[in-house]
Design a protein around this motif. Structure first.
Motif, PDB file in Angstrom:
ATOM      1  N   ALA A  19      30.022  81.074   3.185  1.00 39.50           N
ATOM      2  CA  ALA A  19      30.068  81.148   4.647  1.00 39.50           C
ATOM      3  C   ALA A  19      30.365  82.557   5.143  1.00 39.50           C
ATOM      4  N   GLY A  20      30.861  83.416   4.245  1.00 33.69           N
ATOM      5  CA  GLY A  20      31.110  84.796   4.655  1.00 33.69           C
ATOM      6  C   GLY A  20      32.511  85.308   4.454  1.00 33.69           C
ATOM      7  N   TYR A  21      33.430  84.462   3.992  1.00 36.91           N
ATOM      8  CA  TYR A  21      34.786  84.938   3.722  1.00 36.91           C
ATOM      9  C   TYR A  21      34.766  85.849   2.496  1.00 36.91           C
ATOM     10  N   LYS A  22      35.425  87.000   2.629  1.00 33.77           N
ATOM     11  CA  LYS A  22      35.545  87.948   1.526  1.00 33.77           C
ATOM     12  C   LYS A  22      36.950  87.971   0.938  1.00 33.77           C
ATOM     13  N   ALA A  23      37.878  87.280   1.590  1.00 38.67           N
ATOM     14  CA  ALA A  23      39.276  87.287   1.147  1.00 38.67           C
ATOM     15  C   ALA A  23      39.875  85.909   1.342  1.00 38.67           C
ATOM     16  N   LEU A  24      40.694  85.481   0.361  1.00 40.89           N
ATOM     17  CA  LEU A  24      41.289  84.148   0.396  1.00 40.89           C
ATOM     18  C   LEU A  24      42.753  84.189  -0.017  1.00 40.89           C
ATOM     19  N   ASP A  25      43.494  83.207   0.491  1.00 41.72           N
ATOM     20  CA  ASP A  25      44.894  82.963   0.151  1.00 41.72           C
ATOM     21  C   ASP A  25      44.916  81.689  -0.702  1.00 41.72           C
ATOM     22  N   LEU A  26      45.379  81.799  -1.939  1.00 40.56           N
ATOM     23  CA  LEU A  26      45.356  80.652  -2.853  1.00 40.56           C
ATOM     24  C   LEU A  26      46.547  79.734  -2.609  1.00 40.56           C
ATOM     25  N   ASN A  27      46.254  78.443  -2.504  1.00 42.99           N
ATOM     26  CA  ASN A  27      47.259  77.454  -2.143  1.00 42.99           C
ATOM     27  C   ASN A  27      47.850  76.768  -3.378  1.00 42.99           C
ATOM     28  N   PHE A  28      48.840  77.408  -4.011  1.00 39.55           N
ATOM     29  CA  PHE A  28      49.483  76.806  -5.172  1.00 39.55           C
ATOM     30  C   PHE A  28      50.420  75.661  -4.782  1.00 39.55           C
ATOM     31  N   CYS A  29      50.485  75.337  -3.491  1.00 40.06           N
ATOM     32  CA  CYS A  29      51.213  74.136  -3.077  1.00 40.06           C
ATOM     33  C   CYS A  29      50.565  72.880  -3.642  1.00 40.06           C
ATOM     34  N   GLU A  30      49.356  73.002  -4.171  1.00 39.53           N
ATOM     35  CA  GLU A  30      48.737  71.870  -4.871  1.00 39.53           C
ATOM     36  C   GLU A  30      49.670  71.308  -5.949  1.00 39.53           C
ATOM     37  N   MET A  38      53.987  82.412  -9.306  1.00 38.68           N
ATOM     38  CA  MET A  38      54.117  83.865  -9.232  1.00 38.68           C
ATOM     39  C   MET A  38      53.387  84.537 -10.392  1.00 38.68           C
ATOM     40  N   GLU A  39      53.507  83.961 -11.582  1.00 43.66           N
ATOM     41  CA  GLU A  39      52.853  84.534 -12.753  1.00 43.66           C
ATOM     42  C   GLU A  39      51.331  84.431 -12.630  1.00 43.66           C
ATOM     43  N   TRP A  40      50.843  83.271 -12.208  1.00 44.41           N
ATOM     44  CA  TRP A  40      49.404  83.108 -12.032  1.00 44.41           C
ATOM     45  C   TRP A  40      48.875  84.072 -10.972  1.00 44.41           C
ATOM     46  N   ASP A  50      58.230  75.793 -11.221  1.00 38.17           N
ATOM     47  CA  ASP A  50      56.960  75.695 -10.506  1.00 38.17           C
ATOM     48  C   ASP A  50      56.661  76.993  -9.750  1.00 38.17           C
ATOM     49  N   ILE A  51      57.662  77.512  -9.059  1.00 44.65           N
ATOM     50  CA  ILE A  51      57.459  78.739  -8.281  1.00 44.65           C
ATOM     51  C   ILE A  51      57.193  79.923  -9.202  1.00 44.65           C
ATOM     52  N   LEU A  52      57.925  80.009 -10.305  1.00 44.32           N
ATOM     53  CA  LEU A  52      57.723  81.108 -11.248  1.00 44.32           C
ATOM     54  C   LEU A  52      56.340  81.051 -11.891  1.00 44.32           C
ATOM     55  N   SER A  62      49.791  64.618  -9.432  1.00 47.86           N
ATOM     56  CA  SER A  62      48.557  64.465 -10.208  1.00 47.86           C
ATOM     57  C   SER A  62      47.757  65.757 -10.310  1.00 47.86           C
ATOM     58  N   SER A  63      48.273  66.841  -9.735  1.00 52.51           N
ATOM     59  CA  SER A  63      47.549  68.114  -9.753  1.00 52.51           C
ATOM     60  C   SER A  63      47.347  68.603 -11.178  1.00 52.51           C
ATOM     61  N   VAL A  64      46.165  69.176 -11.429  1.00 52.03           N
ATOM     62  CA  VAL A  64      45.882  69.749 -12.740  1.00 52.03           C
ATOM     63  C   VAL A  64      46.856  70.881 -13.058  1.00 52.03           C
ATOM     64  N   LEU A  65      47.438  71.479 -12.020  1.00 49.09           N
ATOM     65  CA  LEU A  65      48.381  72.570 -12.234  1.00 49.09           C
ATOM     66  C   LEU A  65      49.690  72.096 -12.858  1.00 49.09           C
ATOM     67  N   ASN A  66      49.890  70.800 -12.922  1.00 47.71           N
ATOM     68  CA  ASN A  66      51.072  70.235 -13.577  1.00 47.71           C
ATOM     69  C   ASN A  66      50.756  69.731 -14.985  1.00 47.71           C
ATOM     70  N   THR A  67      49.605  70.101 -15.514  1.00 44.54           N
ATOM     71  CA  THR A  67      49.185  69.610 -16.823  1.00 44.54           C
ATOM     72  C   THR A  67      48.886  70.775 -17.759  1.00 44.54           C
ATOM     73  N   ASP A  68      48.533  70.443 -18.999  1.00 46.27           N
ATOM     74  CA  ASP A  68      48.188  71.485 -19.965  1.00 46.27           C
ATOM     75  C   ASP A  68      46.801  72.071 -19.702  1.00 46.27           C
ATOM     76  N   LYS A  69      46.130  71.583 -18.667  1.00 48.63           N
ATOM     77  CA  LYS A  69      44.835  72.129 -18.272  1.00 48.63           C
ATOM     78  C   LYS A  69      44.963  73.234 -17.227  1.00 48.63           C
ATOM     79  N   ALA A  70      46.194  73.578 -16.873  1.00 45.04           N
ATOM     80  CA  ALA A  70      46.418  74.564 -15.817  1.00 45.04           C
ATOM     81  C   ALA A  70      45.796  75.915 -16.146  1.00 45.04           C
TER      82      ALA A  70
END
Length: 272
Positions: free
Chosen positions: A32-43, A104-106, A99-101, A48-56
């Protein structure tokens, strides 16, 4: 600010069809034209988020690949947050910190300059201790952007944020959430002038002055003409949307139209 409009990846994450993860949405924003994004690690707050699994790690690699494939920049990230950190058990605090750390690392791995983190519900000194602990524990260096909250029993005002950020200098700055400031009855242009060079990020959203509705600008009661004037004089970063509930009652088939609308509104803001 020039033409610098960005959005959190949650802009069209919620719809009447359900919730989508940021990795599936990045192509929509980029095309759509966005060149910059803010990543939402609040997921990560979703059990059930994949970020809470070994698939992160694979998920983070996909975000890296999308960044390269679409030629976009990740300019900010939002860390997960506990609702009331100081009331948690020691085990609960350890889990929240971990979770926050991780976020931050990612973010550091993805080349993001700072991570937005909510202050804890407590005093200025409580928050200095809390953020100092995160800074000491962080696995890779990244700056913290402390967000203003919306209620008077939290850290909501410019003066408190300035005291915390200065105590943590140079490891922390401030993120202005316009929606939170509107609910708290804050003079937003004055907030921007006070925070000055400490202001390193934004959450741009509108509301009715009572509820944290996360609406696109112009759909609430914020006087954007004065807000944008103050930002142009005191801030060189991105106008970054945090409007995740704007589409929640619409079908996902309208996502492209909502994204296009957000870009048009951004162009209007920059024209003020």
């Amino acid at each position: 600010m020039q033409s610098r409009i960005s959005t959190n990846t949650n802009l069209v994450a919620f719809s009447r069809d359900g919730k989508r993860t940021m990795d599936t949405l990045i192509p929509l924003y980029a095309k759509a034209g966005y060149k910059a994004l803010d990543l939402n690690f609040c997921e990560m707050m979703n059990p059930s988020s994949v970020l809470n699994t070994d698939k992160a790690s694979g998920y983070i690699e996909k975000l890296k690949e999308e960044k390269s494939e679409y030629g976009i920049e990740y300019i900010q990230a939002h860390a997960p947050y506990p609702m009331d950190y100081l009331s948690l058990s020691p085990e609960g605090r350890m889990k929240a910190d971990d979770d926050i750390l991780k976020a931050m690392e990612w973010a550091s791995d993805l080349g993001i300059p700072h991570v937005v983190i909510h202050p804890v519900r407590g005093s200025i000194d409580d928050n200095i201790r809390y953020f100092s602990s995160l800074i000491e524990k962080q696995r890779k260096p990244i700056r913290i952007a402390i967000e203003n909250m919306e209620t008077r029993n939290e850290i909501w005002d410019a003066e408190s944020l300035i005291r915390i950020a200065k105590a943590l200098s140079p490891h922390a700055g401030i993120c202005l959430d316009t929606g939170h400031a509107n609910i708290a009855g804050e003079d937003i242009p004055r907030f921007i002038e006070k925070t000055g060079e400490l202001l390193i990020g934004t959450h741009i959203a509108d509301n009715n002055g009572k509820d944290d509705q996360h609406l696109l600008p112009g759909f609430g009661t914020i006087g954007w003409e004065n807000v944008i004037s103050a930002l142009k004089s005191n801030y060189s970063g991105y106008l970054n949307y945090e409007c995740m509930y704007f589409q929640r009652y619409l079908p996902s088939s309208l996502s492209s139209k909502v994204i296009d609308l957000s870009i048009s509104i951004g162009q209007w803001l920059l024209s003020l």
